[in-house]
Motif scaffolding. Structure first.
Motif, PDB file in Angstrom:
ATOM      1  N   SER A 259       0.810  -1.224   0.000  1.00  0.00           N
ATOM      2  CA  SER A 259       0.000   0.000   0.000  1.00  0.00           C
ATOM      3  C   SER A 259       0.837   1.265   0.000  1.00  0.00           C
ATOM      4  O   SER A 259       0.304   2.345  -0.288  1.00  0.00           O
ATOM      5  CB  SER A 259      -0.929   0.006   1.217  1.00  0.00           C
ATOM      6  N   THR A 260       2.124   1.190   0.332  1.00  0.00           N
ATOM      7  CA  THR A 260       2.957   2.393   0.382  1.00  0.00           C
ATOM      8  C   THR A 260       3.935   2.463  -0.789  1.00  0.00           C
ATOM      9  O   THR A 260       4.902   3.230  -0.740  1.00  0.00           O
ATOM     10  CB  THR A 260       3.739   2.455   1.703  1.00  0.00           C
ATOM     11  N   TYR A 261       3.700   1.687  -1.820  1.00  0.00           N
ATOM     12  CA  TYR A 261       4.578   1.737  -2.989  1.00  0.00           C
ATOM     13  C   TYR A 261       4.476   3.092  -3.677  1.00  0.00           C
ATOM     14  O   TYR A 261       3.389   3.672  -3.803  1.00  0.00           O
ATOM     15  CB  TYR A 261       4.196   0.657  -3.996  1.00  0.00           C
ATOM     16  N   LEU A 262       5.623   3.586  -4.125  1.00  0.00           N
ATOM     17  CA  LEU A 262       5.719   4.734  -5.026  1.00  0.00           C
ATOM     18  C   LEU A 262       6.587   4.301  -6.211  1.00  0.00           C
ATOM     19  O   LEU A 262       7.344   3.321  -6.099  1.00  0.00           O
ATOM     20  CB  LEU A 262       6.326   5.940  -4.316  1.00  0.00           C
ATOM     21  N   PRO A 263       6.501   4.992  -7.353  1.00  0.00           N
ATOM     22  CA  PRO A 263       7.335   4.589  -8.502  1.00  0.00           C
ATOM     23  C   PRO A 263       8.803   4.446  -8.163  1.00  0.00           C
ATOM     24  O   PRO A 263       9.477   3.530  -8.662  1.00  0.00           O
ATOM     25  CB  PRO A 263       7.081   5.713  -9.515  1.00  0.00           C
ATOM     26  N   GLU A 264       9.311   5.319  -7.309  1.00  0.00           N
ATOM     27  CA  GLU A 264      10.728   5.257  -6.931  1.00  0.00           C
ATOM     28  C   GLU A 264      11.057   3.926  -6.249  1.00  0.00           C
ATOM     29  O   GLU A 264      12.071   3.283  -6.564  1.00  0.00           O
ATOM     30  CB  GLU A 264      11.040   6.424  -5.999  1.00  0.00           C
ATOM     31  N   TYR A 265      10.200   3.498  -5.331  1.00  0.00           N
ATOM     32  CA  TYR A 265      10.438   2.239  -4.628  1.00  0.00           C
ATOM     33  C   TYR A 265      10.233   1.059  -5.574  1.00  0.00           C
ATOM     34  O   TYR A 265      10.979   0.076  -5.515  1.00  0.00           O
ATOM     35  CB  TYR A 265       9.492   2.126  -3.431  1.00  0.00           C
ATOM     36  N   TYR A 266       9.272   1.153  -6.462  1.00  0.00           N
ATOM     37  CA  TYR A 266       9.024   0.096  -7.447  1.00  0.00           C
ATOM     38  C   TYR A 266      10.240  -0.087  -8.353  1.00  0.00           C
ATOM     39  O   TYR A 266      10.626  -1.219  -8.679  1.00  0.00           O
ATOM     40  CB  TYR A 266       7.782   0.448  -8.266  1.00  0.00           C
ATOM     41  N   ILE A 267      10.864   1.008  -8.750  1.00  0.00           N
ATOM     42  CA  ILE A 267      12.056   0.942  -9.605  1.00  0.00           C
ATOM     43  C   ILE A 267      13.174   0.190  -8.892  1.00  0.00           C
ATOM     44  O   ILE A 267      13.862  -0.657  -9.492  1.00  0.00           O
ATOM     45  CB  ILE A 267      12.507   2.371  -9.989  1.00  0.00           C
ATOM     46  N   TRP A 268      13.356   0.484  -7.613  1.00  0.00           N
ATOM     47  CA  TRP A 268      14.425  -0.187  -6.866  1.00  0.00           C
ATOM     48  C   TRP A 268      14.151  -1.675  -6.738  1.00  0.00           C
ATOM     49  O   TRP A 268      15.069  -2.505  -6.847  1.00  0.00           O
ATOM     50  CB  TRP A 268      14.566   0.430  -5.476  1.00  0.00           C
ATOM     51  N   ILE A 269      12.905  -2.060  -6.515  1.00  0.00           N
ATOM     52  CA  ILE A 269      12.564  -3.477  -6.400  1.00  0.00           C
ATOM     53  C   ILE A 269      12.875  -4.206  -7.705  1.00  0.00           C
ATOM     54  O   ILE A 269      13.478  -5.290  -7.705  1.00  0.00           O
ATOM     55  CB  ILE A 269      11.076  -3.639  -6.041  1.00  0.00           C
ATOM     56  N   GLN A 270      12.487  -3.609  -8.835  1.00  0.00           N
ATOM     57  CA  GLN A 270      12.711  -4.270 -10.125  1.00  0.00           C
ATOM     58  C   GLN A 270      14.198  -4.391 -10.453  1.00  0.00           C
ATOM     59  O   GLN A 270      14.642  -5.411 -10.987  1.00  0.00           O
ATOM     60  CB  GLN A 270      11.980  -3.508 -11.242  1.00  0.00           C
TER      61      GLN A 270
END
Length: 310
Positions: A259-270
């Motif tokens: 629920s607290t994902y932002l594009p910046e965090y999503y980029i790091w995960i990928q």
């Protein structure tokens, strides 16, 4: 009688004219020479990597590494529930942006009007801006824990404990609030710099006319600081989209339930965990487009509002 011999006409010396021309040419080239290093740095370290990243977003990962796959990565992005959640959270940030800008604006107004202790407040408000996001996140993780001090205080008041970082409906707003607390000191300084250009006679006239504080803010301070407000709006939004990784990583790690994902965090995960750099590049490109559109929309709205007031 012979006519007197005419002396040959000698051309005027061209030395001063040539010097003036060469001097004017040097004056025209001097700004370009001075700007050239900065332009080369921006092109080499900003624009060229951006172009490479956009191009890389059209290639594949894994077995298709380096193979052009067209818009497949973008189709994968928008079919991923976590990325759609990140986009929804971006929309929430846009809605919360006026609050994030109004807080330092009002505090700067109080300091400018010299409320008692204004010099102390200036330092206190700016202090969180020098703290690392990791430190801030660790402090508030302890404070907001289910058995932490805040819930202990609420329990003493007869209010049940709140799962601040474990409730999907609450966690994102808590992280945003912590980010605003940690960063509004810089916006406060910008607003105080804007107040230095404010015409004091306008405030005096409003005071003589009996204007209330809200009327003074609306009709005097806001129109006079519209350029400053534009700058703070854009920089605050960019900061929300690109500077919350540390808080998200320490406080929630993207949870609960993403629920607290932002594009910046999503980029790091990928990129960092799933080893999908092409998909991460596509998400980075999408984030760049989002920031560009939101920034231009904010500037256009503020200019239109300023035009109506004028």
């Amino acid at each position: 009688m012979a006519a007197p011999a005419l002396s040959p006409v000698r051309p005027a010396p061209a030395g001063p004219t040539r010097r003036r021309r060469s001097g004017s040419r040097a004056e025209r080239l001097a700004p370009l020479v001075l700007v050239a290093p900065a332009v080369l740095i921006i092109v080499g370290l900003r624009l060229w990597p951006l172009v490479l990243g956009v191009n890389f977003s059209f290639t594949g990962d894994g077995d298709r590494d380096g193979v052009m796959v067209g818009l497949d990565n973008y189709a994968t992005l928008f079919s991923d529930p976590l990325f759609r959640t990140a986009l929804r959270n971006v929309g929430l940030l846009v809605l919360l942006l006026p609050v994030a800008v109004a807080i330092p604006g009002l505090l700067a107004t109080f300091i400018y009007l010299r409320v008692p202790g204004h010099r102390v407040y200036r330092g206190v408000y700016f202090f969180p801006a020098v703290l690392s996001p990791v430190i801030v996140g660790a402090i508030f993780t302890l404070l907001l824990a289910f058995d932490g001090p805040l819930n202990g205080l609420l329990g003493g008041l007869g209010i049940g404990p709140v799962d601040w970082l474990g409730d999907p409906g609450v966690a994102f707003f808590v992280v945003v609030a912590v980010h605003v607390w940690a960063t509004f000191g810089m916006a406060l300084v910008v607003f105080l710099a804007g107040f230095a250009t404010l015409d004091q006679s306008l405030l005096d006239a409003a005071r003589v006319d009996g204007a209330s504080f809200p009327q003074t803010v609306r009709h005097v301070i806001v129109p006079s600081l519209k350029r400053t407000i534009q700058f703070v709006l854009v920089t605050t939004m960019i900061g929300m989209l690109t500077s919350m990784f540390g808080l998200l990583y320490v406080m929630t790690s993207g949870g609960p339930e993403g629920s607290t994902y932002l594009p910046e965090y999503y980029i790091w995960i990928q990129q960092g965990r799933l080893n999908q750099p092409a998909l991460a590049s596509a998400a980075s490109t999408a984030l760049f487009v989002i920031m560009l559109v939101v920034g231009l929309a904010q500037i256009a709205i503020l200019r239109r509002a300023a035009g109506k007031e004028d």
